[in-house]
Write an enzyme that holds these catalytic residues in place. Structure first.
Site, PDB file in Angstrom:
ATOM      1  N   ASN A  22       0.840  -1.203   0.000  1.00 25.57           N
ATOM      2  CA  ASN A  22       0.000   0.000   0.000  1.00 25.57           C
ATOM      3  C   ASN A  22       0.876   1.254   0.000  1.00 25.57           C
ATOM      4  OD1 ASN A  22       0.687  -0.713   2.686  1.00 25.57           O
ATOM      5  ND2 ASN A  22      -1.031   0.423   3.535  1.00 25.57           N
ATOM      6  N   ILE A  23       0.404   2.268  -0.697  1.00 25.84           N
ATOM      7  CA  ILE A  23       1.144   3.531  -0.830  1.00 25.84           C
ATOM      8  C   ILE A  23       0.171   4.664  -0.523  1.00 25.84           C
ATOM      9  CG2 ILE A  23       2.533   4.972  -2.375  1.00 25.84           C
ATOM     10  CD1 ILE A  23       2.869   2.401  -4.166  1.00 25.84           C
TER      11      ILE A  23
ATOM     12  N   CYS B 250      -4.069   0.689  -2.569  1.00 26.44           N
ATOM     13  CA  CYS B 250      -3.944  -0.518  -1.749  1.00 26.44           C
ATOM     14  C   CYS B 250      -2.900  -1.472  -2.343  1.00 26.44           C
ATOM     15  CB  CYS B 250      -5.284  -1.248  -1.671  1.00 26.44           C
ATOM     16  SG  CYS B 250      -6.560  -0.368  -0.745  1.00 26.44           S
TER      17      CYS B 250
ATOM     18  N   GLU C 282      -3.080  -4.697  -3.049  1.00 23.97           N
ATOM     19  CA  GLU C 282      -3.514  -5.626  -4.099  1.00 23.97           C
ATOM     20  C   GLU C 282      -3.651  -4.926  -5.450  1.00 23.97           C
ATOM     21  OE1 GLU C 282      -4.914  -4.763  -1.233  1.00 23.97           O
ATOM     22  OE2 GLU C 282      -6.920  -5.610  -1.058  1.00 23.97           O
TER      23      GLU C 282
ATOM     24  N   SER D 198      -2.819  13.588   0.510  1.00 20.54           N
ATOM     25  CA  SER D 198      -4.201  13.726   0.056  1.00 20.54           C
ATOM     26  C   SER D 198      -4.790  12.316   0.094  1.00 20.54           C
ATOM     27  CB  SER D 198      -4.225  14.305  -1.360  1.00 20.54           C
ATOM     28  OG  SER D 198      -5.551  14.362  -1.822  1.00 20.54           O
TER      29      SER D 198
ATOM     30  N   ASN E 110      -0.963   8.712   0.793  1.00 18.22           N
ATOM     31  CA  ASN E 110      -0.694  10.051   0.277  1.00 18.22           C
ATOM     32  C   ASN E 110      -1.265  11.079   1.243  1.00 18.22           C
ATOM     33  OD1 ASN E 110      -1.358  12.516  -1.615  1.00 18.22           O
ATOM     34  ND2 ASN E 110       0.013  11.221  -2.785  1.00 18.22           N
TER      35      ASN E 110
ATOM     36  N   CYS F 229     -10.569  -4.297   0.324  1.00 21.50           N
ATOM     37  CA  CYS F 229     -11.583  -3.227   0.411  1.00 21.50           C
ATOM     38  C   CYS F 229     -12.521  -3.321  -0.798  1.00 21.50           C
ATOM     39  CB  CYS F 229     -10.914  -1.857   0.490  1.00 21.50           C
ATOM     40  SG  CYS F 229     -10.311  -1.225  -1.083  1.00 21.50           S
TER      41      CYS F 229
HETATM   42  N1  THU Z   1      -5.313  -1.474   2.547  1.00 20.90           N
HETATM   43  C1  THU Z   1      -4.758  -2.282   1.600  1.00 20.90           C
HETATM   44  O1  THU Z   1      -3.665  -1.997   1.067  1.00 20.90           O
HETATM   45  N2  THU Z   1      -5.436  -3.399   1.227  1.00 20.90           N
HETATM   46  C2  THU Z   1      -6.586  -3.822   1.808  1.00 20.90           C
HETATM   47  O2  THU Z   1      -7.117  -4.843   1.398  1.00 20.90           O
HETATM   48  C3  THU Z   1      -7.178  -3.068   2.922  1.00 20.90           C
HETATM   49  C4  THU Z   1      -6.598  -1.724   3.165  1.00 20.90           C
HETATM   50  C5  THU Z   1      -4.569  -0.285   2.965  1.00 20.90           C
HETATM   51  C6  THU Z   1      -5.141   1.029   2.533  1.00 20.90           C
HETATM   52  C7  THU Z   1      -4.530   1.962   3.552  1.00 20.90           C
HETATM   53  O3  THU Z   1      -3.226   2.324   3.105  1.00 20.90           O
HETATM   54  C8  THU Z   1      -4.373   1.119   4.795  1.00 20.90           C
HETATM   55  O4  THU Z   1      -4.506  -0.234   4.367  1.00 20.90           O
HETATM   56  C9  THU Z   1      -5.420   1.402   5.856  1.00 20.90           C
HETATM   57  O5  THU Z   1      -6.694   1.370   5.319  1.00 20.90           O
END
Ligand code: THU
Length: 129
Positions: free
Chosen positions: A42-43, A53, A55, A47, A45, A86
């Site tokens: 996950n990256i 995410c 995936e 903003s 920002n 998500c």
């Molecule tokens: N996030 C993911 O990368 N994948 C998921 O399936 C659930 C949520 C990340 C988004 C955000 O950077 C952090 O988790 C908290 O929501």
């Protein structure tokens, strides 16, 4: 590639997570139809809605390298709760692989297995148009 190995790749992929806001690192590893594997994290920002995410990062890396077929994805979070995809990621993945197997892991590598179709029943995809 065993399920456990794919989950371990997802756990490892968390090391490059940029998540200063949530402090919740996520890693993903997607197995393509040709057996190649792409990982992502996950990256976030400043903003907030601009974040991506893990995936979608992994699958976007694969798609941008010409992959269009996917059989399995592992997603690993960084708490004792299993990390499930998500809603936005469910839709994103459905476009390419409604039958995708999804392995959802906690921070220790305990994981569940489910089909994307179960996460997103009656999904809207290319066939719907
Ligand atoms: N996030 C993911 O990368 N994948 C998921 O399936 C659930 C949520 C990340 C988004 C955000 O950077 C952090 O988790 C908290 O929501």
């Amino acid at each position: 590639m065993t399920d456990k190995e794919l989950v371990n790749l997802a756990l490892d992929a968390r090391k490059n997570s940029y998540s200063p806001y949530s402090k919740y690192s996520v890693g993903a590893a997607v197995l393509c139809g040709d057996e190649s594997i792409f990982t992502g994290c996950n990256i976030e920002n400043a903003s907030y809605p601009c974040g991506i995410c893990a995936e979608r990062t992994a699958m976007s890396k694969a798609i941008s390298e010409g992959k269009k077929s996917f059989s399995k994805i592992a997603i690993a979070g960084s708490s004792d709760q299993i990390c499930t995809p998500c809603g936005l990621c469910r839709q994103f993945m459905y476009e390419f692989a409604p039958d995708l197997t999804v392995l959802c892991s906690d921070d220790k590598g305990n994981f569940t297995e489910k089909k994307l179709n179960d996460f997103l029943p009656d999904g809207f995809g290319p066939e719907s148009l």
